[in-house]
Design an enzyme around this catalytic site. Structure first.
Site, PDB file in Angstrom:
ATOM      1  N   GLY A  30       8.702  -5.162  -8.763  1.00  0.00           N
ATOM      2  CA  GLY A  30       9.552  -4.077  -9.241  1.00  0.00           C
ATOM      3  C   GLY A  30      11.034  -4.404  -9.129  1.00  0.00           C
ATOM      4  O   GLY A  30      11.452  -5.064  -8.180  1.00  0.00           O
TER       5      GLY A  30
ATOM      6  N   GLY B 102       0.804  -1.217   0.000  1.00  0.00           N
ATOM      7  CA  GLY B 102       0.000   0.000   0.000  1.00  0.00           C
ATOM      8  C   GLY B 102       0.833   1.262   0.000  1.00  0.00           C
ATOM      9  O   GLY B 102       2.021   1.228  -0.307  1.00  0.00           O
TER      10      GLY B 102
ATOM     11  N   GLY C 206       5.011   3.942  -9.073  1.00  0.00           N
ATOM     12  CA  GLY C 206       5.760   2.686  -9.225  1.00  0.00           C
ATOM     13  C   GLY C 206       4.818   1.490  -9.161  1.00  0.00           C
ATOM     14  O   GLY C 206       4.848   0.604 -10.022  1.00  0.00           O
ATOM     15  N   HIS C 207       3.954   1.490  -8.139  1.00  0.00           N
ATOM     16  CA  HIS C 207       2.974   0.405  -8.023  1.00  0.00           C
ATOM     17  C   HIS C 207       2.041   0.403  -9.233  1.00  0.00           C
ATOM     18  O   HIS C 207       1.713  -0.657  -9.783  1.00  0.00           O
ATOM     19  CB  HIS C 207       2.115   0.582  -6.765  1.00  0.00           C
TER      20      HIS C 207
ATOM     21  N   SER D  36       9.084   5.564  -3.679  1.00  0.00           N
ATOM     22  CA  SER D  36       8.985   4.607  -2.574  1.00  0.00           C
ATOM     23  C   SER D  36       7.914   5.092  -1.609  1.00  0.00           C
ATOM     24  O   SER D  36       7.777   6.300  -1.388  1.00  0.00           O
ATOM     25  CB  SER D  36      10.327   4.526  -1.841  1.00  0.00           C
TER      26      SER D  36
ATOM     27  N   LYS E  40      13.007  -2.276  -8.323  1.00  0.00           N
ATOM     28  CA  LYS E  40      13.389  -1.487  -7.142  1.00  0.00           C
ATOM     29  C   LYS E  40      13.849  -2.406  -6.010  1.00  0.00           C
ATOM     30  O   LYS E  40      14.813  -2.120  -5.311  1.00  0.00           O
ATOM     31  CB  LYS E  40      12.172  -0.666  -6.713  1.00  0.00           C
ATOM     32  N   ASP E  41      13.143  -3.538  -5.834  1.00  0.00           N
ATOM     33  CA  ASP E  41      13.519  -4.526  -4.817  1.00  0.00           C
ATOM     34  C   ASP E  41      14.155  -5.719  -5.540  1.00  0.00           C
ATOM     35  O   ASP E  41      13.595  -6.816  -5.573  1.00  0.00           O
ATOM     36  CB  ASP E  41      12.273  -4.939  -4.026  1.00  0.00           C
TER      37      ASP E  41
HETATM   38  P1  AMP Z   1       5.941  -2.382  -1.682  1.00  0.00           P
HETATM   39  O1  AMP Z   1       4.543  -1.855  -1.554  1.00  0.00           O
HETATM   40  O2  AMP Z   1       7.003  -1.395  -1.354  1.00  0.00           O
HETATM   41  O3  AMP Z   1       6.111  -3.717  -1.018  1.00  0.00           O
HETATM   42  O4  AMP Z   1       6.135  -2.651  -3.232  1.00  0.00           O
HETATM   43  C1  AMP Z   1       5.253  -3.461  -3.959  1.00  0.00           C
HETATM   44  C2  AMP Z   1       5.834  -3.718  -5.313  1.00  0.00           C
HETATM   45  O5  AMP Z   1       6.039  -2.474  -5.994  1.00  0.00           O
HETATM   46  C3  AMP Z   1       7.210  -4.406  -5.249  1.00  0.00           C
HETATM   47  O6  AMP Z   1       7.291  -5.373  -6.285  1.00  0.00           O
HETATM   48  C4  AMP Z   1       8.161  -3.256  -5.500  1.00  0.00           C
HETATM   49  O7  AMP Z   1       9.384  -3.661  -6.053  1.00  0.00           O
HETATM   50  C5  AMP Z   1       7.368  -2.410  -6.465  1.00  0.00           C
HETATM   51  N1  AMP Z   1       7.862  -1.038  -6.458  1.00  0.00           N
HETATM   52  C6  AMP Z   1       8.094  -0.252  -5.373  1.00  0.00           C
HETATM   53  N2  AMP Z   1       8.609   0.933  -5.758  1.00  0.00           N
HETATM   54  C7  AMP Z   1       8.719   0.896  -7.107  1.00  0.00           C
HETATM   55  C8  AMP Z   1       9.199   1.810  -8.094  1.00  0.00           C
HETATM   56  N3  AMP Z   1       9.680   3.002  -7.768  1.00  0.00           N
HETATM   57  N4  AMP Z   1       9.150   1.430  -9.385  1.00  0.00           N
HETATM   58  C9  AMP Z   1       8.662   0.191  -9.740  1.00  0.00           C
HETATM   59  N5  AMP Z   1       8.211  -0.698  -8.856  1.00  0.00           N
HETATM   60  C10 AMP Z   1       8.242  -0.366  -7.553  1.00  0.00           C
END
Ligand code: AMP
Length: 281
Positions: free
Chosen positions: A147, A31, A36-37, A185, A149-150
């Site tokens: 992503g 969330g 990015g999401h 992020s 990103k991770d």
């Molecule tokens: P998170 O909510 O941070 O757990 O991220 C959920 C998904 O979104 C994960 O696969 C992340 O790698 C991806 N994600 C987070 N930030 C970015 C970004 N800046 N660009 C692309 N994907 C992202």
């Protein structure tokens, strides 16, 4: 958009979708959604018929209880964004819908579990694989989108899918950035105005390494990059690594795929970023 908080109800809905021969694309998130999401949702829409996004702040992947408590939660705004993006399904379960009391989990992920992010966040990837395994079991997606990103997370989930022979295809999507280069992020909301400026050292340094990359000079590049991040006020470097994109061991001249990865605390906020340097199939 259909919203489910109970896994049984979600599964009933998805059974109907599958019965009509539609494919399911899955985007797991915690969330506090940003572009990015949403880029993952868009990519999923190009590849699949029905898109499921999950929002679940997974307690088992936080080794610091304060970090878990502080994690931004913006479910109303997230729901609006997903509606606008024409996501089909949001799965937003409470913790007790995912975990029973005193549940145990251990997956042998090999040494990658204790490198880079794994070293700085002990137990993190056990928590990540635990929740992704559970979510895959519930949603049973054809394809799941993550992503770059991770990056290390993507490698580890790929290892899990291979080891447990899970019937899901994984797709890695590019990093979305603010116009000044900062990787988007959920944690960026914690940055003060000063932090926000200092945080730019991460993408700037990664870009500098990319533009000056020469595999004969990896140790020097790494040293200069480390120095550059360390010299930025308000920034505490955790690691800057120029690594093998498959193993995350330090890269050398013979490494086929090379990636630069950085993690640092900017003010009180820990940020990560990376850039692919060499990709030879
Ligand atoms: P998170 O909510 O941070 O757990 O991220 C959920 C998904 O979104 C994960 O696969 C992340 O790698 C991806 N994600 C987070 N930030 C970015 C970004 N800046 N660009 C692309 N994907 C992202």
């Amino acid at each position: 958009m259909k919203i489910f908080t109970i896994k049984k109800n979600l599964q009933q809905h998805l059974q109907q979708i599958k019965a009509s021969d539609k494919t399911i694309g899955f985007v797991p998130t915690m969330g506090a959604l940003h572009q990015g999401h949403l880029s993952l949702i868009e990519q999923a829409q190009q590849n699949n018929d029905e898109i499921v996004c999950s929002i679940f702040v997974n307690p088992s992947q936080f080794n610091d209880p304060k970090d878990l408590e502080k994690y931004p939660r913006t479910i109303e705004a997230d729901t609006k964004l997903l509606e606008q993006a024409k996501c089909d399904v949001l799965f937003n379960p409470p913790v007790n819908e995912i975990y029973d009391d005193n549940e145990q989990w251990h997956l042998n992920i090999g040494e990658m579990e204790s490198l880079l992010e794994g070293k700085s966040r002990p137990g993190h990837y056990q928590g990540v694989t635990q929740v992704v395994y559970k979510l895959f079991n519930i949603v049973q997606p054809d394809t799941a989108f993550f992503g770059q990103k991770d990056y290390q997370q993507f490698l580890i989930i790929s290892k899990m899918v291979e080891a447990l022979k899970l019937p899901v295809k994984l797709v890695m999507c590019p990093i979305m950035r603010e116009t000044d280069g900062l990787a988007m992020s959920s944690r960026n909301v914690h940055l003060s105005a000063d932090d926000r400026q200092h945080a730019l050292v991460l993408s700037r340094t990664l870009n500098w390494v990319k533009n000056n990359f020469d595999s004969a000079h990896i140790p020097q590049l790494k040293k200069e990059a480390e120095l550059n991040v360390r010299n930025e006020p308000g920034v505490e470097l955790d690691y800057f690594e120029i690594a093998d994109g498959n193993t995350l061991h330090p890269a050398d001249q013979n490494t086929k795929n090379i990636i630069a990865l950085v993690a640092a605390k900017v003010g009180k906020t820990r940020l990560i970023d990376n850039v692919l340097l060499v990709h030879r199939p």
